[in-house]
Scaffold this active site. Structure first.
Site, PDB file in Angstrom:
ATOM      1  N   TRP A 136      -9.633  15.013   8.373  1.00  0.00           N
ATOM      2  CA  TRP A 136      -9.822  15.134   9.662  1.00  0.00           C
ATOM      3  C   TRP A 136      -9.141  16.617   9.248  1.00  0.00           C
ATOM      4  CZ3 TRP A 136      -9.892  10.657   8.048  1.00  0.00           C
ATOM      5  CH2 TRP A 136      -8.962   9.614   8.846  1.00  0.00           C
ATOM      6  N   ARG A 137      -7.579  16.551   9.236  1.00  0.00           N
ATOM      7  CA  ARG A 137      -6.938  17.436   9.483  1.00  0.00           C
ATOM      8  C   ARG A 137      -7.022  19.095   8.872  1.00  0.00           C
ATOM      9  NH1 ARG A 137      -1.267  14.076   9.942  1.00  0.00           N
ATOM     10  NH2 ARG A 137      -1.796  12.916  11.409  1.00  0.00           N
TER      11      ARG A 137
ATOM     12  N   GLU B  66     -11.825  10.578  15.688  1.00  0.00           N
ATOM     13  CA  GLU B  66     -10.873   9.785  16.382  1.00  0.00           C
ATOM     14  C   GLU B  66     -11.441   8.881  17.210  1.00  0.00           C
ATOM     15  OE1 GLU B  66      -8.094  10.580  17.847  1.00  0.00           O
ATOM     16  OE2 GLU B  66      -7.589  12.479  16.488  1.00  0.00           O
TER      17      GLU B  66
ATOM     18  N   THR C 262      -8.604   1.060  14.241  1.00  0.00           N
ATOM     19  CA  THR C 262      -8.850   0.978  12.476  1.00  0.00           C
ATOM     20  C   THR C 262      -7.578   2.111  11.914  1.00  0.00           C
ATOM     21  OG1 THR C 262     -11.034   0.516  13.009  1.00  0.00           O
ATOM     22  CG2 THR C 262     -10.550   1.210  10.702  1.00  0.00           C
TER      23      THR C 262
ATOM     24  N   TYR D  34      -8.211   9.478  25.911  1.00  0.00           N
ATOM     25  CA  TYR D  34      -7.467   9.404  24.765  1.00  0.00           C
ATOM     26  C   TYR D  34      -8.569  10.051  23.498  1.00  0.00           C
ATOM     27  CZ  TYR D  34      -5.840   8.962  20.064  1.00  0.00           C
ATOM     28  OH  TYR D  34      -5.020   9.781  18.989  1.00  0.00           O
TER      29      TYR D  34
ATOM     30  N   ASP E 189      -2.150   7.232  23.679  1.00  0.00           N
ATOM     31  CA  ASP E 189      -3.064   5.886  22.951  1.00  0.00           C
ATOM     32  C   ASP E 189      -1.566   5.073  22.929  1.00  0.00           C
ATOM     33  OD1 ASP E 189      -1.743   6.706  20.676  1.00  0.00           O
ATOM     34  OD2 ASP E 189      -3.412   5.722  19.535  1.00  0.00           O
TER      35      ASP E 189
ATOM     36  N   CYS F  69      14.863   5.148  12.774  1.00  0.00           N
ATOM     37  CA  CYS F  69      15.548   6.286  12.840  1.00  0.00           C
ATOM     38  C   CYS F  69      16.663   7.078  12.110  1.00  0.00           C
ATOM     39  CB  CYS F  69      16.457   5.216  13.891  1.00  0.00           C
ATOM     40  SG  CYS F  69      16.262   4.467  15.480  1.00  0.00           S
TER      41      CYS F  69
ATOM     42  N   CYS G  20      14.111  10.248  11.596  1.00  0.00           N
ATOM     43  CA  CYS G  20      13.603  10.567  12.560  1.00  0.00           C
ATOM     44  C   CYS G  20      13.981  12.171  12.961  1.00  0.00           C
ATOM     45  CB  CYS G  20      13.033  10.046  13.393  1.00  0.00           C
ATOM     46  SG  CYS G  20      13.201  10.290  14.838  1.00  0.00           S
TER      47      CYS G  20
ATOM     48  N   CYS H 151      16.527  11.035  21.123  1.00  0.00           N
ATOM     49  CA  CYS H 151      16.261  10.250  21.535  1.00  0.00           C
ATOM     50  C   CYS H 151      17.472   8.927  22.489  1.00  0.00           C
ATOM     51  CB  CYS H 151      16.031   9.247  20.486  1.00  0.00           C
ATOM     52  SG  CYS H 151      14.974   6.971  20.440  1.00  0.00           S
TER      53      CYS H 151
HETATM   54 FE1  SF4 Z   1      13.824   5.590  15.831  1.00  0.00          FE
HETATM   55 FE2  SF4 Z   1      13.936   6.984  18.657  1.00  0.00          FE
HETATM   56 FE3  SF4 Z   1      13.444   8.464  16.244  1.00  0.00          FE
HETATM   57 FE4  SF4 Z   1      11.392   6.030  17.276  1.00  0.00          FE
HETATM   58  S1  SF4 Z   1      11.997   8.230  18.141  1.00  0.00           S
HETATM   59  S2  SF4 Z   1      12.241   6.337  15.495  1.00  0.00           S
HETATM   60  S3  SF4 Z   1      13.031   5.303  18.109  1.00  0.00           S
HETATM   61  S4  SF4 Z   1      14.575   7.414  16.726  1.00  0.00           S
END
Ligand code: SF4
Length: 363
Positions: free
Chosen positions: A32-33, A45, A51, A128, A146, A207, A210, A216
């Protein structure tokens, strides 16, 4: 601007840039992308609610092959639509989708409305789905919030509101509106979803990998595993049931259609009943078939399987028996069908498993 001190100090431009750049290089190639067709994005969606992506992919491809346009789904036989959805569960999703595309076909000339109020007025389209389709297909800066997105943002912004409460969604929608990358809302919303699916996962957020770790707050405070706050649901109700696979001497099998509304509406099933505590299952099933279908049956002495099916609000524990009908009689929504045709009817997952098991016993 929402009252969240983290939101107010976040470097919005840098956050958008880090998130969307990561998405553009790392995103999964999902069918779908590759689409901008609002109908196909809408289908994806709806399928993705409750699911997993891996489960949805083959269903999506088959469904779109079978119903490639709004018109084809609007005009399709409901039985064929349910069959194409068989196994995905939450069947009201597809019944609502078909009603909604009929409305699009009749009221909007077959074009999915790009107006928020119009789109959200269609059956089964909540905030959503509305936000997801309007942003992905039409590039509108609408939030698509969501549970996944609430988890990610609760961590980034250290939002401690209980995400199990419906009213909390508004807090997150406001946050998304504030952070929204107006130049590309489609990528921005999908990036938040992708981050939740791939990196900021429920129990072990990665993290260290990330792309928005620098933004964050939960990571900074070391509280990422404590978020989101979600109160537990009440435990689900358990119902003990007996189901019967009944054959007639000519090899046909008795199946019946479920009621027009309610749980698993209009799907097919094998005869079944709730077994109150302390009842003898075979005796109860014999009286039940006699009363309900007007037929006399011989039921094998031992059950052939036990099956548990968990819905969001209740659990079925089903004891399955087989039996023979001496004389065929069709009544109401119950019919005898040749064994080879059983699989052409749309069954709920639990009854598909029953049939697979019983058929396997014969081979
Ligand atoms: Fe970690 Fe924050 Fe990234 Fe989530 S958004 S993976 S809590 S650093």
């Amino acid at each position: 601007m929402p009252e969240n001190s983290v939101l107010q100090k976040i470097n919005t431009k840098k956050f958008q840039h880090d998130l969307v750049n990561w998405y553009n290089t790392e995103k999964r190639d999902l069918p779908w992308r590759r689409e901008r067709d609002p109908y196909k994005i809408w289908v994806s969606e709806i399928m993705l609610q409750q699911t997993r992506v891996d489960t949805v992919i083959p269903y999506f491809n088959r469904f779109i092959d079978q119903f490639p346009t709004i018109e084809s789904l609007a005009n399709a036989d409901e039985e064929a639509v349910l069959k194409a959805w068989e196994g995905l569960g939450y069947y009201s999703r597809v019944r609502n989708l078909q009603s909604a595309v009929k409305e699009v076909s009749e009221q909007y000339g077959g074009a999915v409305p790009a107006d928020r109020n119009e789109f959200l007025s269609l059956k089964g389209v909540g905030p959503y789905t509305g936000g997801a389709v309007l942003s992905i297909a039409y590039g509108l800066p609408e939030p698509a919030v969501d549970g996944n997105v609430m988890r990610v943002l609760s961590r980034i912004l250290t939002i401690w509101d209980d995400i199990a409460k419906p009213s909390t969604r508004k807090v997150f929608e406001e946050a998304v509106r504030h952070l929204m990358y107006e130049e590309d809302p489609s990528s921005f919303n999908q990036a938040l979803m992708e981050l939740g699916a791939m990196i900021c996962t429920p129990t072990s957020p990665a993290c260290l990998l990330c792309p928005v770790q620098n933004h964050c707050q939960a990571f900074e405070e070391g509280v990422q595993r404590e978020l989101p706050v979600k109160t537990r649901k009440k435990s689900t109700k358990k119902i003990h049931m007996g189901a019967l696979v009944l054959r007639a001497p000519d090899g046909t099998v008795l199946i019946e259609k479920r009621p027009e509304s309610g749980l698993l509406a209009k799907l097919w099933q094998f005869p079944n009943m709730e077994l109150p505590a302390g009842t003898n299952p075979r005796g109860a099933l014999m009286s039940f078939t006699e009363e309900k279908y007007g037929i006399t049956v011989r039921i094998a002495p031992e059950k052939v399987m036990e099956i548990t099916h968990v819905f969001s609000h209740l659990t079925w524990e089903i004891d399955v028996y087989t039996g023979i009908v001496e004389e065929k009689k069709q009544k109401d929504q119950a019919i005898f069908v040749p064994e080879d045709n059983v699989e052409t009817y749309a069954f709920p997952v639990s009854h598909q498993k029953i049939w697979k098991h019983v058929k396997g016993m014969d081979s």
